[in-house]
Design an enzyme around this catalytic site. Structure first.
Site, mmCIF file in Angstrom:
data_model
loop_
_atom_site.group_PDB
_atom_site.id
_atom_site.type_symbol
_atom_site.label_atom_id
_atom_site.label_comp_id
_atom_site.label_asym_id
_atom_site.label_seq_id
_atom_site.Cartn_x
_atom_site.Cartn_y
_atom_site.Cartn_z
ATOM 1 N N GLY A 171 0.785 -1.231 0.000
ATOM 2 C CA GLY A 171 0.000 0.000 0.000
ATOM 3 C C GLY A 171 0.813 1.275 0.000
ATOM 4 N N GLY A 172 2.088 1.183 -0.402
ATOM 5 C CA GLY A 172 2.927 2.369 -0.477
ATOM 6 C C GLY A 172 3.558 2.779 0.838
ATOM 7 N N LYS A 178 16.747 0.143 -7.999
ATOM 8 C CA LYS A 178 16.818 1.242 -8.951
ATOM 9 C C LYS A 178 15.406 1.730 -9.228
ATOM 10 C CE LYS A 178 18.560 3.844 -12.304
ATOM 11 N NZ LYS A 178 19.452 4.984 -12.006
ATOM 12 N N HIS A 200 2.638 -0.090 -14.632
ATOM 13 C CA HIS A 200 2.404 -1.126 -13.625
ATOM 14 C C HIS A 200 1.432 -2.142 -14.232
ATOM 15 C CE1 HIS A 200 1.447 -2.029 -9.106
ATOM 16 N NE2 HIS A 200 1.389 -3.117 -9.846
ATOM 17 N N LYS A 256 -4.004 2.348 -6.241
ATOM 18 C CA LYS A 256 -4.624 2.258 -7.560
ATOM 19 C C LYS A 256 -5.986 2.966 -7.583
ATOM 20 C CE LYS A 256 -2.392 -2.242 -8.007
ATOM 21 N NZ LYS A 256 -2.598 -3.700 -7.941
ATOM 22 N N ASN A 277 1.061 -10.702 -4.910
ATOM 23 C CA ASN A 277 -0.019 -10.570 -3.937
ATOM 24 C C ASN A 277 -0.707 -11.911 -3.795
ATOM 25 O OD1 ASN A 277 0.119 -7.762 -3.209
ATOM 26 N ND2 ASN A 277 -0.507 -7.325 -5.299
ATOM 27 N N ARG A 299 -3.421 -13.194 -2.662
ATOM 28 C CA ARG A 299 -4.834 -13.035 -2.299
ATOM 29 C C ARG A 299 -5.610 -12.630 -3.537
ATOM 30 N NH1 ARG A 299 -4.822 -7.581 -2.797
ATOM 31 N NH2 ARG A 299 -2.988 -6.442 -2.041
ATOM 32 N N VAL A 303 -8.460 -6.308 -5.417
ATOM 33 C CA VAL A 303 -9.612 -5.418 -5.555
ATOM 34 C C VAL A 303 -10.096 -5.404 -7.003
ATOM 35 C CG1 VAL A 303 -10.395 -3.018 -5.363
ATOM 36 C CG2 VAL A 303 -8.842 -3.957 -3.638
ATOM 37 N N ARG A 353 -12.404 2.911 -8.967
ATOM 38 C CA ARG A 353 -12.661 2.821 -7.528
ATOM 39 C C ARG A 353 -13.254 4.149 -7.067
ATOM 40 N NH1 ARG A 353 -7.505 -0.256 -4.705
ATOM 41 N NH2 ARG A 353 -6.978 -1.655 -6.426
#
Length: 450
Positions: free
Chosen positions: A166-167, A203, A210, A239, A292, A294, A297, A340
């Protein structure tokens, strides 16, 4: 083969509703757990059984492993579906399920542990032949090592939390003068967010896309991918708009990346649904970012273009069934976009907007899907993620999908709280987005944060 009679959903919001609906179609009973703040939430009303497990704070409810497991055992559930977020990538929770004889609808605890540590995952992929971004071999021990590595691979670099997501615990360092302060900021944020200050360095690719690949794997080792999703439209690494397939990939590159995604999953003995995430640079080289472990979203975009119900596949795999299709049976039909819709105020630094929803109208029509848990009179709580709903549109091609999404957003009405709908409309109408000429920095430039 086991046959599930009752599944507990260890989550809330739209993903809990999504899982309940899939279970209904499979004739499986559902148990909803909820916090006091979610007493009036839709998933509570839809489930066959509903149990309050604590107060509004996630630590006292949706993150309270012992209470959730106690509820599962007392109600005799066969399996637990963790959705996304909360405990979905918690290896300890998956291990508790294994020890209690309750199926965890997801991968093994070992797979979660290996992929949850981003530094370990990076090394596993590198050793398996999956392309990775140049960077540290393992964790960064101290600032001196950070300086040495950054000078070696060249600025800009990106510092990442090893247990991140999540950043959080992530900093982009453009020059030597920034390194010391950003190094300590990343470690502090990582410790606060994940209870682990470990970091690594890569880097930083200044202009990148993405792109992620959806995979499915069963317990017999059969592994396939369901093609790609574009996730470059994001703010602060969160996202906002996803689409399937990506507009930046030629067919040969798509084939190569799909094979790498399958290789990544097989390298750790993975089963269930999962997503392998890549960065694609300006020269169309691609690099592993993370996996990920799981459901995502944005999984509905893949469902719409492939016709595969990913939640049902997850459940079937957890029951011990083989995959219901082979790689050559998976194909892309059309183009899907997902927006979203969040309860936030873009005009006020994207501050959360909790409160009671008044008038609500959700869009519909051919090729328009809305996944949500909100309704007129629903009160958005202050404790959780701000997402209100996901609007997903399927078109014959990207151009038609964009037109449908614009129409859907114009039709959407949410009164009583602030939302990000205006910003979503702005993105969809931007010529660069329309033409597919954007990267992960697009939104920051659009709103003047870069």
């Amino acid at each position: 083969m086991s046959s599930f009679q009752r599944i507990l959903i260890a989550n809330r919001g739209e993903i809990a509703v999504r899982i309940i609906r899939a279970c209904r179609e499979m004739n499986i009973e559902t148990v909803a757990v909820y916090s006091t703040a979610d007493k009036e939430s839709l998933h509570v009303a839809l489930a066959d059984y509903s149990i309050c497990i604590g107060s509004g704070s996630p630590r006292d409810s949706y993150l309270h492993l012992e209470r959730i497991m106690s509820t599962a055992v007392s109600l005799g559930v066969d399996a637990i579906h963790p959705g996304y977020g909360f405990l979905s990538e918690n290896s300890r929770f998956a291990k508790m399920c294994e020890e209690c004889g309750i199926a965890f609808i997801g991968p093994s605890s070992d797979a979660i542990l290996n992929m949850g540590n981003k530094s370990t995952a990076r090394e596993l992929m590198k050793n398996s032949g999956v392309p990775v971004i140049p960077g540290s071999d393992g964790l960064i021990r101290d600032l001196e090592q950070a300086y040495e590595l950054a000078e070696g691979i060249g600025f800009p670099v990106i510092i990442k939390a090893s247990m991140g997501g999540g950043g959080k615990g992530m900093r982009i360092v453009h020059n030597r003068d920034e390194l010391a302060s950003f190094f300590h900021q990343a470690k502090t944020e990582a410790q606060n967010a994940f209870g682990d200050a470990s970091i690594y360095m890569e880097k930083y690719i200044t202009s990148s896309r993405h792109v992620e690949f959806q995979i499915l794997a069963d317990k017999a080792g059969n592994t396939i991918h369901l093609f790609d999703r574009e996730c470059s439209i994001q703010r602060n690494n969160q996202k906002m708009i996803e689409e399937a397939p990506s507009s930046c990939l030629e067919e040969e590159k798509r084939r190569q990346m799909g094979e790498s995604a399958v290789l990544a999953a097989k390298a750790i003995g993975y089963y269930s649904a999962g997503t392998v995430e890549f960065l694609v640079d300006e020269d169309h080289n691609y690099y592993f970012i993370e996996m990920n472990t799981r459901i995502q979203v944005e999984h509905p975009t893949t469902e719409l273009v492939t016709g595969v119900d990913l939640i049902k596949e997850q459940i079937r795999i957890a029951q011990g069934h083989s995959l219901s299709l082979t790689q050559d049976q998976v194909c892309i039909r059309g183009h899907a976009l997902e927006c979203r819709i969040n309860a936030e105020d873009p005009d006020n630094a994207f501050s959360p907007s909790a409160g009671k929803i008044g008038n609500l109208h959700l869009p519909g029509g051919n090729g328009v899907r809305v996944d949500t848990h909100i309704y007129p009179g629903y009160t958005v709580p202050v404790y959780y993620d701000s997402m209100l709903c996901k609007i997903i549109c399927l078109g014959a091609d990207r151009e038609e999908a964009i037109r449908k999404m614009r129409s859907a957003l114009k039709e959407l009405t949410v009164e009583g709280i602030k939302t990000n709908v205006t910003l979503q409309k702005r993105i969809l109408s931007h010529p660069a987005f329309e033409q597919g000429h954007f990267d992960t920095g697009f939104v920051a430039k659009l709103i003047g944060q870069d």
